[in-house]
Design an enzyme around this catalytic site. Structure first.
Site, PDB file in Angstrom:
ATOM      1  N   LYS A   1     -12.707  -2.345   6.246  1.00  0.00           N
ATOM      2  CA  LYS A   1     -11.971  -3.201   7.117  1.00  0.00           C
ATOM      3  C   LYS A   1     -12.625  -3.171   8.535  1.00  0.00           C
ATOM      4  CE  LYS A   1      -8.507  -3.663   3.679  1.00  0.00           C
ATOM      5  NZ  LYS A   1      -7.949  -2.812   2.875  1.00  0.00           N
TER       6      LYS A   1
ATOM      7  N   TRP B   1       0.755  -1.131   0.043  1.00  0.00           N
ATOM      8  CA  TRP B   1       0.164  -0.151  -0.028  1.00  0.00           C
ATOM      9  C   TRP B   1       0.871   1.339  -0.077  1.00  0.00           C
ATOM     10  CZ3 TRP B   1      -4.236  -1.269  -1.929  1.00  0.00           C
ATOM     11  CH2 TRP B   1      -4.865  -2.665  -1.644  1.00  0.00           C
TER      12      TRP B   1
ATOM     13  N   ASP C   1      -2.366   6.316   6.166  1.00  0.00           N
ATOM     14  CA  ASP C   1      -3.164   5.294   5.634  1.00  0.00           C
ATOM     15  C   ASP C   1      -3.777   4.092   6.831  1.00  0.00           C
ATOM     16  OD1 ASP C   1      -4.711   3.206   4.648  1.00  0.00           O
ATOM     17  OD2 ASP C   1      -3.354   2.670   2.958  1.00  0.00           O
TER      18      ASP C   1
HETATM   19  C1  PLP Z   1      -7.288  -2.482   1.778  1.00  0.00           C
HETATM   20  C2  PLP Z   1      -6.374  -1.355   1.965  1.00  0.00           C
HETATM   21  C3  PLP Z   1      -6.031  -0.259   0.953  1.00  0.00           C
HETATM   22  C4  PLP Z   1      -6.903   0.017  -0.381  1.00  0.00           C
HETATM   23  O1  PLP Z   1      -8.387   0.314   0.091  1.00  0.00           O
HETATM   24  P1  PLP Z   1      -9.329   0.533  -1.183  1.00  0.00           P
HETATM   25  O2  PLP Z   1     -10.270   1.162  -0.191  1.00  0.00           O
HETATM   26  O3  PLP Z   1      -9.787  -0.631  -1.614  1.00  0.00           O
HETATM   27  O4  PLP Z   1      -8.679   1.421  -2.052  1.00  0.00           O
HETATM   28  C5  PLP Z   1      -5.271   0.778   1.164  1.00  0.00           C
HETATM   29  N1  PLP Z   1      -4.610   0.777   2.207  1.00  0.00           N
HETATM   30  C6  PLP Z   1      -4.614  -0.380   3.184  1.00  0.00           C
HETATM   31  C7  PLP Z   1      -3.517  -0.280   4.249  1.00  0.00           C
HETATM   32  C8  PLP Z   1      -5.408  -1.321   2.938  1.00  0.00           C
HETATM   33  O5  PLP Z   1      -5.776  -2.173   3.942  1.00  0.00           O
END
Ligand code: PLP
Length: 360
Positions: free
Chosen positions: A196, A103, A172
């Site tokens: 999540k 990511w 993030d």
């Molecule tokens: C799942 C995830 C993403 C991607 O998220 P989307 O909402 O599908 O764009 C980005 N960063 C992390 C840490 C993730 O776990």
């Protein structure tokens, strides 16, 4: 087949059963409107209340001061990979990124596509992203320092956040938001795709400090500016109303569980149980370095890929789903988000013991 399985999916992932039931209960007739929440105006007083509650709950659960704005956006965490550099790195500035896996790598790539100056202040790529770096090469005055607080794919997590000497952290937190208590003060931007720990896919929670929200250049299209979401309270256009409604119910569920501190205690216990089961066996092997282990995504391997496939198949037969590791790394991964109960982890640990006795 039982009606509900123990769900270890990495995302979209388990949601609290109570919340699913509450949403079902209200689905056809929301608060005596005679309409579903899917059918009401985003400018109605019912939705106003949902939005106000969702914002207030995020602020209170995370202990955010009035310096922070809570907004709901779309495009997932992946769109924040470009929103952040586009809005926050001004002419002549550099942003620092810490690369701890897939990511972060994607976030760096998007900043570079925009032609922004990026300094990778640290990376754990040398050991296949199995750890969180502890030493950083920060640039003199970065626009922000970007981190991925929890690496969903590799199963690593910051146990403490880097000291950025006053530079705002942009994080993030897609896979560990609201799972643990931390001091928000060093953070200028926090974002998380909802699917999540928060609710349905389709909404992205974004928390932005006022000074950073003011950086958005007027030259950007309106929908690409953080300042628009702040000024219009996430209602410049039609927001993902149902996803926000559902997220608000999840925030309420966290509140009634005793808040983030109480949820964290349960999360700690869940992770402890599973890592203990891995460490005590010579059969299972954790893939993340011990000082960097994630409490949300526990990644491990078995002696052979054949056994891993058999494990996934047999676990599914016992009502346990979502244990396959990310396609880029293989192996096993158990995601232990807030809505995954300790009962699920106990069932998994007990299954692991049996599986080892049969195949070890
Ligand atoms: C799942 C995830 C993403 C991607 O998220 P989307 O909402 O599908 O764009 C980005 N960063 C992390 C840490 C993730 O776990």
């Amino acid at each position: 087949m039982k009606e509900r399985v123990f769900n270890f999916n990495p995302g979209p992932s388990a949601l609290p059963l109570e919340v699913l039931k509450e949403a079902r209960e209200e689905l056809l007739n929301y608060r005596s409107t005679g309409m579903s929440v899917l059918e009401i105006s985003h400018r109605s007083k019912e939705f106003d209340e949902i939005m106000a509650q969702a914002v207030a709950r995020v602020k209170s659960l995370m202990g955010l001061t009035d310096d922070y704005h809570v907004v709901f956006m779309t495009g997932g965490a992946s769109s924040q990979f470009f929103y952040a550099p586009m809005n926050l790195i001004r002419e002549g500035e550099t942003a620092d990124y810490i690369n701890t896996g897939t990511w972060s790598t994607k976030a760096i790539a998007e900043a570079r596509i925009l032609g922004k100056s990026v300094n990778v202040a640290a990376s754990s790529e040398d050991e296949n992203f199995t750890y969180i770096p502890k030493e950083f090469n920060f640039s003199p005055n970065p626009a922000y320092v970007h981190i991925t607080s929890n690496n969903t794919i590799k199963g690593t997590q910051y146990h403490s956040f880097p000291d950025t000497r006053g530079a705002p952290i942009a994080a993030d937190m897609s896979s560990d938001i609201l799972s643990r208590v931390f001091d928000p003060a060093p953070f200028g931007l926090i974002y998380a795709g909802a699917q999540k720990n928060i609710g349905p896919a389709g909404v992205t929670l974004v928390i932005i400090r006022d000074d950073l929200a003011k950086r958005s250049p007027e030259t950007l299209p309106t929908m690409l500016r953080y300042s628009t979401y702040v000024a219009k309270n996430s209602l410049f256009n039609t927001p993902p109303a149902f996803a926000i409604y559902f997220a608000n119910l999840v925030f309420k569920w966290i509140e009634s569980a005793g808040g983030v501190a109480a949820v964290e205690k349960v999360n700690n216990e869940k992770a402890r149980l599973l890592y203990q089961a891995i460490d005590q066996s010579g059969f299972y092997r954790g893939t993340a370095r011990e000082d960097s282990r994630s409490k949300m995504n526990v990644t491990f391997r078995l002696p052979t890929e054949e056994l891993e496939a058999k494990f996934i198949e047999d676990a599914a037969g016992e009502g346990m789903g979502g244990l396959k590791g990310h396609r880029s790394v293989g192996g096993l991964r158990a995601s232990l988000y807030n809505a995954v109960g300790p009962d699920a982890v106990r069932a998994l640990v007990s299954f692991m013991g049996e599986f080892e006795r049969r195949h070890g």
